[in-house]
Scaffold this active site. Structure first.
Site, PDB file in Angstrom:
ATOM      1  CE  LYS A   1      -3.536  -4.501   0.934  1.00 18.35           C
ATOM      2  NZ  LYS A   1      -4.475  -3.452   1.284  1.00 18.35           N
TER       3      LYS A   1
ATOM      4  CB  CYS B   1      -2.460  -3.459   4.978  1.00 11.81           C
ATOM      5  SG  CYS B   1      -4.126  -2.895   4.551  1.00 11.81           S
TER       6      CYS B   1
ATOM      7  CG  ASP C   1      -2.196  -0.845   0.956  1.00 12.51           C
ATOM      8  OD1 ASP C   1      -2.477  -1.189  -0.217  1.00 12.51           O
ATOM      9  OD2 ASP C   1      -2.872  -1.200   1.937  1.00 12.51           O
TER      10      ASP C   1
END
Ligand code: ZN
Length: 180
Positions: free
Chosen positions: A100, A133, A15
Site C-alpha cells: 500500500k 494505518c 506495517d
C-alpha cells in the site's frame, strides 16, 4: 481461487516493517517491539487453522508525495531493507503480501478483491500504528461490510492518548470488536 463455504476470517498484519519496528528506524514505533509475540501467536494460529494470513505493507517510491504531504520522514521505500517485514514475523509460503502507499490497506490495492476471492467476511487486525494505518484500514473495512476485530495486545501506537482514542473510536463509532 477456491471460494469457501463458511464465513472466513483473515488475519491482517499491518506495517510490521523494519522502518517502523527497529530501534532508531526513521518512523520508529517503539511499542511495535512489545506486540511482536502476540502477533506471532496470531500468525501461528491462523496458519494452523488455514485462515488467510495477509501482510499489508507500506511500499513507497523514493520521492513519494506522502512524505512531504503529511510531513513524514522517508520510510519503507520499495526495495530497501526498511520496507521488509521484520525478521520475527516473516511471511511464509502461502501467506499473502499486499503493498500500500497510504494509511488504508484498501486504498488503491487489491485487498478487497483478494478477500472476496478467498470468501473472507471478517478481519483480525494487528500491527501499527493504532490511530493511523490500523484505524483507517478498519474504517475502510467496516464501510465495505467486513466484520472487524482489533487485537488490543497486537497493535502498537505512538502516543498513549492517540492509541487509546483510536481504540475507543473504532469500538464506539465503527462497531469494531476490541479483543483484549
Ligand atoms: Zn507510509
Amino acid at each position: 481461487m477456491t471460494k469457501y463455504q463458511q464465513p472466513k476470517e483473515a488475519l491482517l498484519i499491518i506495517d510490521m516493517l523494519n522502518d517502523f519496528v527497529l530501534e532508531g528506524a526513521p518512523l520508529e514505533v517503539p511499542d511495535t517491539r512489545k506486540v511482536i509475540p502476540d502477533i506471532k501467536g496470531e500468525i501461528e494460529r491462523a496458519r494452523a487453522e488455514g485462515r488467510p494470513v495477509i501482510y499489508i505493507c507500506d511500499a513507497h517510491e523514493i520521492d513519494d508525495k506522502e512524505f512531504s504531504k503529511f510531513g513524514w520522514p522517508s520510510h519503507a521505500v520499495k526495495g530497501t531493507r526498511g520496507a521488509e517485514v521484520v525478521d520475527e514475523l516473516k511471511p511464509e509460503e502461502g501467506d499473502i503480501v499486499i503493498e500500500k502507499t497510504t494509511y488504508s490497506g484498501f486504498y488503491n490495492t487489491k485487498l478487497d478483491e483478494t478477500l472476496k476471492n478467498l470468501g473472507v467476511d471478517s478481519l483480525r487486525l494487528t500491527g501499527c500504528v493504532t490511530h493511523i494505518c490500523i484505524m483507517f484500514t478498519a474504517s475502510d473495512a467496516v464501510l465495505r461490510g467486513y466484520k472487524v476485530t482489533v487485537i488490543e495486545d497486537g497493535v502498537a501506537g505512538l502516543a498513549e492518548e492517540d492509541h487509546k482514542a483510536a481504540l475507543r473510536i473504532m469500538k464506539n463509532v465503527m462497531g469494531v470488536k476490541i479483543e483484549a
